[in-house]
Design an enzyme around this catalytic site. Sequence first.
Site, PDB file in Angstrom:
ATOM      1  N   GLY A  74       0.807  -1.217   0.000  1.00  0.00           N
ATOM      2  CA  GLY A  74       0.000   0.000   0.000  1.00  0.00           C
ATOM      3  C   GLY A  74       0.840   1.268   0.000  1.00  0.00           C
ATOM      4  O   GLY A  74       0.524   2.234  -0.702  1.00  0.00           O
ATOM      5  N   ASN A 166      -8.716   3.870   8.012  1.00  0.00           N
ATOM      6  CA  ASN A 166      -8.058   2.876   8.852  1.00  0.00           C
ATOM      7  C   ASN A 166      -8.334   3.067  10.341  1.00  0.00           C
ATOM      8  O   ASN A 166      -8.372   2.117  11.098  1.00  0.00           O
ATOM      9  CB  ASN A 166      -6.550   2.876   8.602  1.00  0.00           C
ATOM     10  CG  ASN A 166      -5.964   4.269   8.514  1.00  0.00           C
ATOM     11  OD1 ASN A 166      -6.480   5.136   7.806  1.00  0.00           O
ATOM     12  ND2 ASN A 166      -4.884   4.494   9.223  1.00  0.00           N
ATOM     13  N   GLY A 215      -1.875  -6.260  -0.127  1.00  0.00           N
ATOM     14  CA  GLY A 215      -2.248  -7.660   0.051  1.00  0.00           C
ATOM     15  C   GLY A 215      -2.367  -8.125   1.487  1.00  0.00           C
ATOM     16  O   GLY A 215      -3.269  -8.901   1.825  1.00  0.00           O
ATOM     17  N   CYS A 340       0.397   1.996  11.621  1.00  0.00           N
ATOM     18  CA  CYS A 340       1.752   2.535  11.551  1.00  0.00           C
ATOM     19  C   CYS A 340       2.017   3.478  12.704  1.00  0.00           C
ATOM     20  O   CYS A 340       3.159   3.817  12.967  1.00  0.00           O
ATOM     21  CB  CYS A 340       1.958   3.255  10.222  1.00  0.00           C
ATOM     22  SG  CYS A 340       0.879   4.640  10.082  1.00  0.00           S
TER      23      CYS A 340
HETATM   24  N1  PLP Z   1      -3.239   3.136   3.371  1.00  0.00           N
HETATM   25  C1  PLP Z   1      -4.028   2.775   4.392  1.00  0.00           C
HETATM   26  C2  PLP Z   1      -5.414   3.344   4.503  1.00  0.00           C
HETATM   27  C3  PLP Z   1      -3.568   1.880   5.369  1.00  0.00           C
HETATM   28  O1  PLP Z   1      -4.358   1.535   6.389  1.00  0.00           O
HETATM   29  C4  PLP Z   1      -2.247   1.364   5.249  1.00  0.00           C
HETATM   30  C5  PLP Z   1      -1.702   0.444   6.280  1.00  0.00           C
HETATM   31  O2  PLP Z   1      -2.194   0.317   7.352  1.00  0.00           O
HETATM   32  C6  PLP Z   1      -1.465   1.745   4.136  1.00  0.00           C
HETATM   33  C7  PLP Z   1      -1.995   2.642   3.230  1.00  0.00           C
HETATM   34  C8  PLP Z   1      -0.075   1.214   3.953  1.00  0.00           C
HETATM   35  O3  PLP Z   1      -0.124  -0.100   3.445  1.00  0.00           O
HETATM   36  P1  PLP Z   1       1.131  -1.111   3.589  1.00  0.00           P
HETATM   37  O4  PLP Z   1       1.135  -1.579   5.011  1.00  0.00           O
HETATM   38  O5  PLP Z   1       0.838  -2.228   2.622  1.00  0.00           O
HETATM   39  O6  PLP Z   1       2.343  -0.357   3.208  1.00  0.00           O
END
Ligand code: PLP
Length: 395
Positions: A74, A166, A215, A340
């Site tokens: 993502g 999220n 994924g 994160c």
């Molecule tokens: N975008 C959203 C809304 C997310 O919740 C997240 C991860 O929690 C990401 C992007 C980042 O994705 P990735 O963990 O695959 O880098």
Amino acid sequence: MSADTALYLDAAATEPVGRTVIDAMLPFMTDAYANPASVHQDGKTAARALDAARHSFAANLGAAADDVIFTSGGTESDNLAVKGIALAQMRRLPHGVRPRIIVSAAEHPAVAESARWMQRFFGADVVVAPVDDHARIRLDALEKALAAGDGADSRPVLVSVMLANNEVGTIQPVEDVVRIAHSHHVPVHVDAVQAAGQIPIRMRDWDVDALSVSGHKFGTPKGLGALLVRGRVPLEPLLSGGGQERGLRSGTQNVAGAVGLAIALDESIRFMRAHHAALIASRDRLIRGVLEAIPQARLTGDPVSRLPGHASFIFPGVTGEALLVDLDARGIECSSGSACAVGRHEVPPTLLAMGLEPAAARSALRFTFRRPLTDADIARIIAALCASCNSLGLH
Ligand code: PLP
């Protein structure tokens, strides 16, 4: 999971990899391991598997196979969309006019910080469109940000809005966003990382220009994802190299990963279709139970237009972090904000954007799950939550 008996309620952070996904991926690491760009027979076998995965994956998102760019997840997809589209659009602007990037105030840092990066290094004008107290983007503000043009030293080149949040699970009115942005001839990128596999996504029907997917949120190993981009959208690649993925994302493709992405998404969607109503019903029983048991608790996010397996609250008077740790000791694994931000103890940004005071925002907790909760699960969560609130002095 740390203990055998722990209840994992952190699906928005990541999901386990299913056995069928592993089984489907394995042959492409052991037997059919060839580089899909190789011209020999084994290379062709790998290329065919990649192609089949691309078709299945795209179809499940209402997109065309040609839209798919496989990425490392993502974060990379969001970076490629925001930076890549803005950089490509910049070249079309008259000299001296800055690119304007419009993002909602509820975006994940992968989007928000990519826009800031464009501001730092290319002088982009970043406009943050506010959200309402349910975290829904204010369409009037979006319209205003797009319209302010004549005589301005910046011109809108991209709108980026997530499909589902999220932190609080709110589903954004993406079709309205697209309609408004397109009336100003501005492309729309949608971060669908939290939504893919949880709610139906029809990228082409919604006329979305670019869409990010990760994924590990629906059952692949971590480090796999895709950006889907319509051919009409200008995109500057961020990685230089062998020109894989339509020249937009160089690097030897992860064939096993692509196969895993396609299978995991397909399985998630089938599961969603079969269990959607039960998941929503269990989410709503959990929400009602928590609000009844703990009078100080307040639901965050949209009460109706929210992800089916997402229940988020604030508990003013305690910190989400303290609750999280106490609940963990009681075998309930959840999260205090975006994945994160965990470990960095930041105030969840969406909650601030929704107008909550920092102290209230710091009391946030989210329970996320992909399978319907049983009544026993719900009773266990509520009992643990009551005990934790008591031990932290919230009566
Ligand atoms: N975008 C959203 C809304 C997310 O919740 C997240 C991860 O929690 C990401 C992007 C980042 O994705 P990735 O963990 O695959 O880098």
